[in-house]
Write a protein that holds these residues in place. Structure first.
Motif, mmCIF file in Angstrom:
data_model
loop_
_atom_site.group_PDB
_atom_site.id
_atom_site.type_symbol
_atom_site.label_atom_id
_atom_site.label_comp_id
_atom_site.label_asym_id
_atom_site.label_seq_id
_atom_site.Cartn_x
_atom_site.Cartn_y
_atom_site.Cartn_z
ATOM 1 N N ARG A 105 33.862 -50.296 -35.646
ATOM 2 C CA ARG A 105 34.646 -49.176 -36.175
ATOM 3 C C ARG A 105 35.892 -49.658 -36.898
ATOM 4 O O ARG A 105 36.249 -49.126 -37.956
ATOM 5 C CB ARG A 105 35.026 -48.233 -35.030
ATOM 6 N N LEU A 106 36.563 -50.651 -36.344
ATOM 7 C CA LEU A 106 37.786 -51.150 -36.971
ATOM 8 C C LEU A 106 37.499 -51.912 -38.255
ATOM 9 O O LEU A 106 38.372 -52.050 -39.111
ATOM 10 C CB LEU A 106 38.533 -52.052 -35.990
ATOM 11 N N ARG A 107 36.288 -52.417 -38.407
ATOM 12 C CA ARG A 107 35.935 -53.177 -39.614
ATOM 13 C C ARG A 107 35.246 -52.316 -40.669
ATOM 14 O O ARG A 107 34.843 -52.831 -41.710
ATOM 15 C CB ARG A 107 35.025 -54.347 -39.238
ATOM 16 N N LEU A 150 44.621 -55.612 -40.980
ATOM 17 C CA LEU A 150 43.853 -55.428 -39.742
ATOM 18 C C LEU A 150 42.671 -56.397 -39.694
ATOM 19 O O LEU A 150 42.405 -57.014 -38.652
ATOM 20 C CB LEU A 150 43.369 -53.986 -39.633
ATOM 21 N N GLN A 151 41.970 -56.545 -40.813
ATOM 22 C CA GLN A 151 40.817 -57.455 -40.850
ATOM 23 C C GLN A 151 41.250 -58.896 -40.622
ATOM 24 O O GLN A 151 40.568 -59.667 -39.938
ATOM 25 C CB GLN A 151 40.076 -57.333 -42.188
ATOM 26 N N ALA A 152 42.389 -59.267 -41.186
ATOM 27 C CA ALA A 152 42.886 -60.626 -40.997
ATOM 28 C C ALA A 152 43.221 -60.879 -39.526
ATOM 29 O O ALA A 152 42.940 -61.965 -38.987
ATOM 30 C CB ALA A 152 44.124 -60.857 -41.873
ATOM 31 N N PHE A 190 43.581 -45.647 -43.477
ATOM 32 C CA PHE A 190 44.360 -46.859 -43.731
ATOM 33 C C PHE A 190 44.458 -47.076 -45.247
ATOM 34 O O PHE A 190 43.486 -46.837 -45.964
ATOM 35 C CB PHE A 190 43.685 -48.103 -43.125
ATOM 36 N N THR A 191 45.623 -47.524 -45.697
ATOM 37 C CA THR A 191 45.716 -47.975 -47.079
ATOM 38 C C THR A 191 44.979 -49.315 -47.190
ATOM 39 O O THR A 191 44.639 -49.935 -46.175
ATOM 40 C CB THR A 191 47.181 -48.162 -47.497
ATOM 41 N N GLU A 192 44.762 -49.763 -48.396
ATOM 42 C CA GLU A 192 44.060 -51.040 -48.571
ATOM 43 C C GLU A 192 44.847 -52.183 -47.939
ATOM 44 O O GLU A 192 44.258 -53.097 -47.335
ATOM 45 C CB GLU A 192 43.819 -51.305 -50.057
ATOM 46 N N GLU A 193 46.174 -52.167 -48.050
ATOM 47 C CA GLU A 193 46.987 -53.223 -47.460
ATOM 48 C C GLU A 193 46.891 -53.187 -45.933
ATOM 49 O O GLU A 193 46.775 -54.237 -45.278
ATOM 50 C CB GLU A 193 48.459 -53.070 -47.886
#
Length: 540
Positions: free
Chosen positions: A267-269, A315-317, A307-310
């Protein structure tokens, strides 16, 4: 309760059954009449199993109630006694073959001796794939069963019937393929639209209908706040694990108790959290979502971003950094005997957890519900070895038995022949009978009848019934497990319900707790250990 409303349904108004269909008073009256008529059938009447299936209810489909009543009438007309009804609702015949369905699958895999024929309303109610039909025909021929349809000329007892069932099955597969093509076209169209046409929204979004009737996606504010909390937790100096996040969301009531760590990470990804349309992408068995591009090569936005793109990239990092610190997965799984080793206190499964300290790695068996994981049980390999030794002492010399199917048709045929022959000689020996004219014919008839009676008495009543029998394959379980290793033993123990509790007691002044293991074996373990051949294994 699913009910039928007046008016024609469109594909978006299909009704799925979530409970048993309600029978009307008139339906129940008809059912009772059919059962009373069926009770008058002779005891040796062939036994029929009714197969009922329905994926969704539309104005064009046939309700399960009508299917059952029609099939009971068909069974009565053919002199069959109904022994069961396998009702599988909300099941697609294209996706789920007969042997994988909850009710019908149980009859096919475990209760084959209890019926002689399978009755279904129409072939597409039974199967929609030619390969599935071919598998079922082979199974029926192997076990001496028959297939009968209310609306198709299907009868496996005749050559013409076998040919007809293959032709009709081919037509059903073509229809299913056409339906699949239409559904695929709908999905392809939906991917290009900014409105929400069909499908399940990404986590954090829900559908809403606007005043003009258009369906759009809107953000669920409660879930949005939870997702932002997860992002902040992942960006901390000491980041929270996905497991920790899942626990917090479950305790807060935002997610159900079945939320797993892998689902939390997926979900977070999901790039759909930026408001873009996505589709599932499986790479090397890992489920991920990828962004769908429009005709202009740009992502298709279908909702406001959570979420914005930034924010999403940061979060992914953070998830990537934590993922790199995780130990490499063991090829056969980190935990051996999963589902067999359980905690004595909370009764949850014991799993291996790896930790690192000053460059050294440690492994512990821990449970999932005790506070802090309970007292860790160090050296899992030692525990595995002790479990193997205990199991071999108790079950190692048990013979490996396999389940085989025995048909009683030949024995019943022989029994009937002998009974008719005995009856024939008894009639002939009555006063004035054909064998009473001379002493020689009487003596010969009496001797022959005695021989026939001995043969009749020698027939085992069980041999006249279709049944499962257990046959020794020549090996012991010790030999089976020595060949297959701990994986084979673990699979067998889990299959038969053997458990081993781990009791961990803290010892004063000692870092490692005292470990006490207790093996729990079901009383009917010998019956459970019998190996059951999977007749449909090659069909997958």
């Amino acid at each position: 309760m699913a009910t039928r409303s007046s008016g024609k349904r469109t594909p978006t108004h299909l009704q799925a059954y979530d409970v048993e269909i309600e029978w009307t008073a008139a339906d129940l009256a008809v059912l009772e009449d059919l059962k009373r008529a069926e009770a008058l059938l002779p005891d040796e009447a062939p036994r029929a199993l009714l197969s009922i299936r329905l994926s969704v209810l539309t104005d064009e489909t046939t309700s399960p109630v009508r299917q059952e009543l029609d099939l009971r009438r068909l069974a009565l007309e053919r002199g069959r006694r109904v022994v069961g009804v396998a009702s599988d609702l909300n099941v697609s015949a294209t996706k789920v073959p007969p042997w994988k369905r909850k009710e019908l699958g149980d009859w096919l895999n475990n209760r084959a001796p209890e019926f002689d024929e399978i009755l279904f309303w129409k072939l597409d109610r039974f199967v929609r794939r030619l390969t599935d039909l071919s598998t079922m025909i082979d199974w029926c021929l192997k076990y001496g069963k028959n297939l009968l349809s209310k609306h198709d000329s299907i009868d496996l007892t005749t050559t013409a019937g076998k040919i007809m069932v293959t032709i009709i099955g081919g037509i059903a597969e073509i229809e299913a393929s056409n339906t699949s093509t239409r559904v695929a076209s709908l999905w392809d169209y939906a991917k290009t639209q900014t409105d929400w046409v069909v499908g399940k929204p990404a986590y954090g979004y829900e559908t809403a209908e606007k005043e003009d009737g258009r369906v759009v996606l809107v953000v669920n504010e409660e879930v949005r706040r939870a997702l932002h909390w997860c992002r902040r937790a992942a960006l901390r100096t000491k980041p929270a694990s996905a497991r920790r996040m899942a626990r917090v969301l479950v305790r807060a009531g935002i997610c159900g108790p079945g939320l797993t760590t892998s689902t939390m990470i997926r979900r977070l990804r999901n790039p759909g959290l930026m408001g873009y349309r996505v589709e599932e992408n499986k790479t090397r068995g890992v489920r991920r979502s990828k962004i769908v591009l429009g005709n202009d090569g740009k992502p298709i936005r279908v909702a406001a971003p959570i979420f914005t793109e930034e924010e999403f990239e940061s979060l992914q990092a953070a998830l990537d950094r934590r993922g790199k610190n995780q130990p490499t997965r063991a090829p056969g799984g980190a935990t051996k005997f999963l589902g067999v080793l359980i905690c004595d206190d909370c009764r949850s499964n014991m799993t291996v957890q790896k930790t690192s300290h000053k460059g050294r790695s440690y492994e512990y068996l821990r449970c999932g519900k005790c506070k802090g994981g309970g007292h860790g049980a160090p050296n899992p390999e030692h525990i595995y070895g002790q479990l193997v030794g205990d199991v071999l002492k108790v079950l190692g010399e048990e013979p490996v038995m396999t389940r085989e199917y025995r048909q009683g048709a030949e024995a019943r045929k022989e029994q009937k022949r002998l009974e008719e022959s005995v009856s024939y000689y008894m009639t002939g020996l009555e006063p004035g009978g054909r064998f009473t004219k001379t002493r020689f014919t009487r003596e010969q008839a009496e001797k022959t009848m005695d021989d026939l009676i001995k043969q009749l008495e020698a027939i085992d009543p069980e041999s006249t019934q279709d049944r499962w029998v257990a046959v020794h394959n020549g090996k012991s379980f010790r030999e089976r497990w020595e060949e297959g290793g701990m994986e084979a033993m673990g699979a067998d123990l889990h299959r038969v319900g053997v458990k081993c509790t781990i009791k961990r007691t803290k010892v004063q002044g000692v870092r490692a707790p005292h470990i006490r293991m207790k093996l729990m074996i079901p009383r009917d373990v010998r019956d459970r250990l019998i190996l059951k051949e999977d007749d449909f294994a090659e069909a997958f």
